[in-house]
Write an enzyme that holds these catalytic residues in place. Sequence first.
Site, PDB file in Angstrom:
ATOM      1  N   PRO A  95      29.771  45.761  82.415  1.00  0.00           N
ATOM      2  CA  PRO A  95      29.150  44.605  83.063  1.00  0.00           C
ATOM      3  C   PRO A  95      30.091  43.973  84.093  1.00  0.00           C
ATOM      4  O   PRO A  95      31.304  43.896  83.861  1.00  0.00           O
ATOM      5  CB  PRO A  95      28.857  43.640  81.914  1.00  0.00           C
ATOM      6  CG  PRO A  95      29.301  44.295  80.663  1.00  0.00           C
ATOM      7  CD  PRO A  95      29.922  45.616  80.972  1.00  0.00           C
ATOM      8  N   VAL A  96      29.510  43.574  85.226  1.00  0.00           N
ATOM      9  CA  VAL A  96      30.325  43.013  86.314  1.00  0.00           C
ATOM     10  C   VAL A  96      30.699  41.564  85.976  1.00  0.00           C
ATOM     11  O   VAL A  96      29.899  40.821  85.406  1.00  0.00           O
ATOM     12  CB  VAL A  96      29.517  43.077  87.636  1.00  0.00           C
ATOM     13  CG1 VAL A  96      30.258  42.410  88.780  1.00  0.00           C
ATOM     14  CG2 VAL A  96      29.208  44.533  87.998  1.00  0.00           C
ATOM     15  N   ALA A  98      32.508  40.264  83.727  1.00  0.00           N
ATOM     16  CA  ALA A  98      32.421  39.908  82.307  1.00  0.00           C
ATOM     17  C   ALA A  98      33.799  39.888  81.655  1.00  0.00           C
ATOM     18  O   ALA A  98      33.913  39.727  80.449  1.00  0.00           O
ATOM     19  CB  ALA A  98      31.515  40.896  81.593  1.00  0.00           C
ATOM     20  N   GLY A  99      34.850  40.095  82.447  1.00  0.00           N
ATOM     21  CA  GLY A  99      36.199  40.111  81.877  1.00  0.00           C
ATOM     22  C   GLY A  99      36.535  41.458  81.264  1.00  0.00           C
ATOM     23  O   GLY A  99      37.523  41.598  80.554  1.00  0.00           O
ATOM     24  N   LEU A 100      35.705  42.480  81.532  1.00  0.00           N
ATOM     25  CA  LEU A 100      35.969  43.805  80.963  1.00  0.00           C
ATOM     26  C   LEU A 100      36.617  44.742  81.983  1.00  0.00           C
ATOM     27  O   LEU A 100      36.686  45.946  81.774  1.00  0.00           O
ATOM     28  CB  LEU A 100      34.676  44.430  80.427  1.00  0.00           C
ATOM     29  CG  LEU A 100      34.075  43.760  79.178  1.00  0.00           C
ATOM     30  CD1 LEU A 100      32.744  44.396  78.807  1.00  0.00           C
ATOM     31  CD2 LEU A 100      35.020  43.855  77.986  1.00  0.00           C
ATOM     32  N   SER A 102      35.732  45.489  85.208  1.00  0.00           N
ATOM     33  CA  SER A 102      34.870  46.397  85.972  1.00  0.00           C
ATOM     34  C   SER A 102      35.443  46.702  87.363  1.00  0.00           C
ATOM     35  O   SER A 102      35.404  47.850  87.815  1.00  0.00           O
ATOM     36  CB  SER A 102      33.441  45.862  86.081  1.00  0.00           C
ATOM     37  OG  SER A 102      33.396  44.776  86.959  1.00  0.00           O
ATOM     38  N   ALA A 105      38.344  49.082  87.137  1.00  0.00           N
ATOM     39  CA  ALA A 105      37.878  50.409  86.706  1.00  0.00           C
ATOM     40  C   ALA A 105      37.209  51.148  87.867  1.00  0.00           C
ATOM     41  O   ALA A 105      37.406  52.354  88.038  1.00  0.00           O
ATOM     42  CB  ALA A 105      36.924  50.278  85.521  1.00  0.00           C
ATOM     43  N   ASP A 146      45.277  44.224  84.019  1.00  0.00           N
ATOM     44  CA  ASP A 146      43.978  44.918  84.011  1.00  0.00           C
ATOM     45  C   ASP A 146      44.117  46.311  84.623  1.00  0.00           C
ATOM     46  O   ASP A 146      43.691  47.314  84.028  1.00  0.00           O
ATOM     47  CB  ASP A 146      42.923  44.124  84.803  1.00  0.00           C
ATOM     48  CG  ASP A 146      42.503  42.854  84.090  1.00  0.00           C
ATOM     49  OD1 ASP A 146      43.162  42.493  83.091  1.00  0.00           O
ATOM     50  OD2 ASP A 146      41.526  42.213  84.530  1.00  0.00           O
TER      51      ASP A 146
HETATM   52  C1  MEV Z   1      42.355  38.624  83.100  1.00  0.00           C
HETATM   53  O1  MEV Z   1      41.830  39.803  82.473  1.00  0.00           O
HETATM   54  C2  MEV Z   1      43.644  38.236  82.433  1.00  0.00           C
HETATM   55  C3  MEV Z   1      44.328  36.998  83.015  1.00  0.00           C
HETATM   56  O2  MEV Z   1      45.548  36.836  82.277  1.00  0.00           O
HETATM   57  C4  MEV Z   1      44.622  37.147  84.474  1.00  0.00           C
HETATM   58  C5  MEV Z   1      45.677  38.201  84.768  1.00  0.00           C
HETATM   59  O3  MEV Z   1      46.450  38.548  83.884  1.00  0.00           O
HETATM   60  O4  MEV Z   1      45.703  38.642  85.909  1.00  0.00           O
HETATM   61  C6  MEV Z   1      43.503  35.748  82.804  1.00  0.00           C
END
Ligand code: MEV
Length: 307
Positions: A95-96, A98-100, A102, A105, A146
Amino acid sequence: MKSSAPGKIILFGEHAVVYNRPALAVPVDQVQVDVEVSDSDKLGVWIDAPMVDLHGELSTLPSNHPIGTVILKLFQHLGISLHPNISVTIRSTIPVAAGLGSGAAVSVALIRALTSFLDHPLSNERVNDLVFEIEKLHHGTPSGIDNTVITYNMPVYYMKDKPIETFKPGKPFTIVIGDTGIPAPTKESVGDVRRLWLRDQNRFESIFNEVAQISTMARHLIETGRPELLGELMDHNHEFLQQITVSSPELDVLVVAARKAGALGAKLSGGGRGGNMIALVNPASAESVAGALRSAGAKRTIITTIQ
Ligand code: MEV
């Protein structure tokens, strides 16, 4: 030529990692980006990315288009000025916003598929550096965690500007991921934390120190095969994330629902304010915790085993 990249979750240490503290992240294989590059008889680089409703030629995209940026940056890196006639298909189940992960990736899979097709394979290190450059264009001051976990596709213990350390769980453990369905505004939450940190560095530095201890302890518990003890650390980490204002009512509702349904601990994961939370569960209660999360408003849940 095909390439794939997984999603990711942060287990411990988000935000603190931007301030040079360690964080732990793991890939999530249940969702992924697949990229295919092939020869085309049409002139130019034709991109088909249904998940963002993109069907068009590279040179017609706005100059800041995330996918166009990846391709142009790569061509620049490889010294390619005459664009090849190719067709690029990007499919994603991540999902776009969504903190996963995307965006990272897509970048990783796209760079790998294109460099294989162009017979110019790059090392993981080069791919990671390039994707980090692209992440910086879109996310302000990312830590680099990430792109690193997605490029290496292994659990990572990450500290900014330090050599990458991967880790291996001594015993598998199960995580339920719950998506609030609200886009995670990571750039804004990272920017807000920066403003608050500037106003009260002593308080924020001491919170980040506590979070650093949590991440270090968590790595030790994971590597020594005692993951059941991570729940309490997750709960503490979530409290600190609340204190730095990156939780939200929706995330808190899901975190509480997971604990009530028998999770051993729960916290938001990633940038916060929206996106996902994670809960540590005994494998036998994974389905019932996932069900409780959906009843409490999660738009989707994923059960993943870290091993
Ligand atoms: C984002 O997945 C994680 C954060 O710590 C930001 C980052 O590390 O770049 C919120």
